[in-house]
Write an enzyme that holds these catalytic residues in place. Structure first.
Site, PDB file in Angstrom:
ATOM      1  NE  ARG A  60       0.217   1.123   3.719  1.00 41.12           N
ATOM      2  CZ  ARG A  60       1.680   2.113   3.567  1.00 41.12           C
ATOM      3  NH1 ARG A  60       2.564   1.364   3.378  1.00 41.12           N
ATOM      4  NH2 ARG A  60       1.308   3.452   4.023  1.00 41.12           N
ATOM      5  N   GLY A  61       0.106   2.159   0.076  1.00 45.56           N
ATOM      6  CA  GLY A  61       0.788   3.380   0.177  1.00 45.56           C
ATOM      7  C   GLY A  61       1.122   4.113  -1.746  1.00 45.56           C
ATOM      8  CB  ALA A  62       0.330   7.731  -3.179  1.00 48.19           C
TER       9      ALA A  62
ATOM     10  NE  ARG B  58      -6.327   1.148  -1.875  1.00 49.67           N
ATOM     11  CZ  ARG B  58      -5.842   1.510  -1.189  1.00 49.67           C
ATOM     12  NH1 ARG B  58      -4.346   0.791  -0.742  1.00 49.67           N
ATOM     13  NH2 ARG B  58      -6.199   2.064   0.012  1.00 49.67           N
TER      14      ARG B  58
ATOM     15  CD  GLN C  30      -2.587   1.696   7.221  1.00 44.90           C
ATOM     16  OE1 GLN C  30      -3.429   1.824   7.522  1.00 44.90           O
ATOM     17  NE2 GLN C  30      -3.681   1.930   5.972  1.00 44.90           N
TER      18      GLN C  30
ATOM     19  CG  ASP D 123      -2.348   8.056  -1.123  1.00 39.18           C
ATOM     20  OD1 ASP D 123      -3.069   8.750   0.257  1.00 39.18           O
ATOM     21  OD2 ASP D 123      -2.808   7.239  -0.899  1.00 39.18           O
TER      22      ASP D 123
ATOM     23  CG  ASN E 240      -2.638  11.571   3.624  1.00 40.57           C
ATOM     24  OD1 ASN E 240      -1.772  10.776   2.996  1.00 40.57           O
ATOM     25  ND2 ASN E 240      -1.807  11.430   4.884  1.00 40.57           N
ATOM     26  CE  LYS E 241      -4.776   4.947   4.823  1.00 39.05           C
ATOM     27  NZ  LYS E 241      -5.231   4.367   4.139  1.00 39.05           N
TER      28      LYS E 241
HETATM   29  O1  MRU Z   1      -4.604   2.807   2.805  1.00 31.65           O
HETATM   30  P1  MRU Z   1      -2.868   2.853   2.328  1.00 31.65           P
HETATM   31  O2  MRU Z   1      -2.601   2.328   3.586  1.00 31.65           O
HETATM   32  O3  MRU Z   1      -2.192   2.394   0.809  1.00 31.65           O
HETATM   33  O4  MRU Z   1      -3.028   4.560   3.138  1.00 31.65           O
HETATM   34  C1  MRU Z   1      -2.016   5.415   2.132  1.00 31.65           C
HETATM   35  C2  MRU Z   1      -1.685   6.822   2.644  1.00 31.65           C
HETATM   36  O5  MRU Z   1      -2.364   7.331   3.020  1.00 31.65           O
HETATM   37  C3  MRU Z   1      -0.424   7.151   2.950  1.00 31.65           C
HETATM   38  O6  MRU Z   1      -0.352   8.156   4.013  1.00 31.65           O
HETATM   39  C4  MRU Z   1      -0.326   8.110   1.717  1.00 31.65           C
HETATM   40  O7  MRU Z   1      -0.339   7.056   0.397  1.00 31.65           O
HETATM   41  C5  MRU Z   1       0.661   9.046   1.070  1.00 31.65           C
HETATM   42  S1  MRU Z   1       2.663   8.148   1.831  1.00 31.65           S
HETATM   43  C6  MRU Z   1       2.987   7.572   0.344  1.00 31.65           C
END
Ligand code: MRU
Length: 342
Positions: free
Chosen positions: A45-47, A88, A193, A234, A244-245
């Site tokens: 996960r993570g953008a 996603r 996370q 993201d 973002n999250k």
């Molecule tokens: O659902 P996730 O774990 O993919 O979400 C990730 C986040 O929201 C991060 O904060 C975001 O991708 C920025 S860091 C790469």
């Protein structure tokens, strides 16, 4: 360094982030379906990492298509892209990476070693991401003062990227510059996370980190325990509105109320200049069952409804600046974000 993604013998190996920090299990991906499942089911996960994995996935998808033929129709290639894009929707790094892979394919499709060319492009995307993380972290570290107490949300560390990190990269670079930093990491329900990944990454680096429940941001700000907030992103629209999250928006509002600087650290690949504001950002809604369980243990009655938006959008007015590999972006955001692409 965390070996969370590597390519060997035509296979992509991914560290299963759902198992961290207690188990290090690698998942092998050598079909397009494996890659789609890894993204969709949060193995990774993570953008930026989603974009990198999709780029390797494109190589695997094209390889599958080329098994029995020499030339491909454009519609077949588009189908590979589509299948990856559907995994996603929020992180723009996914479509950014796929566009880059498609452009490379179109340019070199007649080449006898097209798969090698595509693999090299995926590796370039991966390596450039690490370099960009390091560069933006050096810029960001300049904003940090010795003794700062920094709040971060979710995980914007090496695990969310090709390596090193954005929000956590800035913190690491400040510590490497001998600044003493304390970090508060929100636990980030329901995937944790923050508690599982951010705390682990910082602890391994010897950085002072304390995990707090998501609902503690108000009391921490009220007590004057936070000097700065740094988060990842993201997708960032042209006016600076930032997805973002989920929970980031509440944190930004709270920071604004308490005059605490709120920074977003992200590579240029996370900006989407095509979207004029955040209302146009697609927000992923995941299955409510993910909220109703903790490690497979139910925490509500079976028939109770639950809702889970994976991301929210923070209004640009609550953001103090963007930390990118091209430097710090201050107001007016629209003018300077446009300049990133000229
Ligand atoms: O659902 P996730 O774990 O993919 O979400 C990730 C986040 O929201 C991060 O904060 C975001 O991708 C920025 S860091 C790469």
């Amino acid at each position: 360094m965390i070996d969370h993604i590597y390519w060997k013998n035509d296979t992509l190996f991914l560290l299963d982030q759902r198992m961290l920090p207690f188990k290090k299990v690698y998942v092998r991906c050598n079909t397009l379906k494996d890659i789609r499942d890894a993204i969709k089911n949060m193995i990774i996960r993570g953008a930026p990492l989603i974009g990198i994995v999709a780029a390797y996935g494109f190589v695997i998808g094209i390889k599958e298509l080329l098994k029995n033929k020499r030339a491909l129709k454009i519609t077949e290639v588009k189908r590979v892209s589509e299948q990856l894009l559907q995994t996603r929707p929020t992180a723009v790094n996914l479509s950014w990476a796929i566009n880059r892979m498609e452009n490379t394919f179109n340019k070199y499709k007649a080449s006898h070693n097209i798969l090698e060319v595509l693999l090299n492009e995926a590796i370039n995307i991966h390596v450039e991401d690490i370099e960009n993380n390091r560069m933006l972290s050096l810029f960001g570290a300049e904003l940090i003062s010795d003794g700062d107490r920094i709040l971060t949300h979710c995980n914007a560390g090496a695990l969310a990227m090709g390596g090193y990190g954005t929000a956590l990269g800035v913190i690491k670079a400040a510590c490497e510059a001998k600044k003493k930093i304390k970090v508060f990491a929100t636990e980030t329900r329901p995937y944790f996370q923050g508690a599982r990944l951010t705390a682990w990454e910082l602890y391994r680096e010897g950085i002072d980190v304390e995990v707090v429940p998501d609902n503690h941001v108000g009391i921490l700000c009220y007590k004057g325990l936070i000097d700065k907030v740094i988060v990842g992103a993201d997708r960032i629209a042209l006016n600076g509105d930032t997805a973002n999250k989920v929970g980031t928006y509440m944190i930004a509002l709270c920071a604004h109320k308490h005059n605490i600087p709120f920074y977003v650290a992200a590579p240029v690949s996370t900006f989407d200049p095509e979207l004029k504001d955040g209302s146009l950002i697609p927000i992923e809604e995941r299955n409510g069952n993910e909220v109703k369980h903790f490690k497979n243990i139910p925490i509500t009655l079976k028939n109770i409804k639950a809702r889970y938006y994976s991301f929210d959008v923070t209004d640009h007015r609550y953001i103090s600046g963007f930390i990118t590999e091209k430097g710090i972006i201050k107001r007016p955001f629209k003018k300077y974000i446009k300049m990133l692409f000229t």
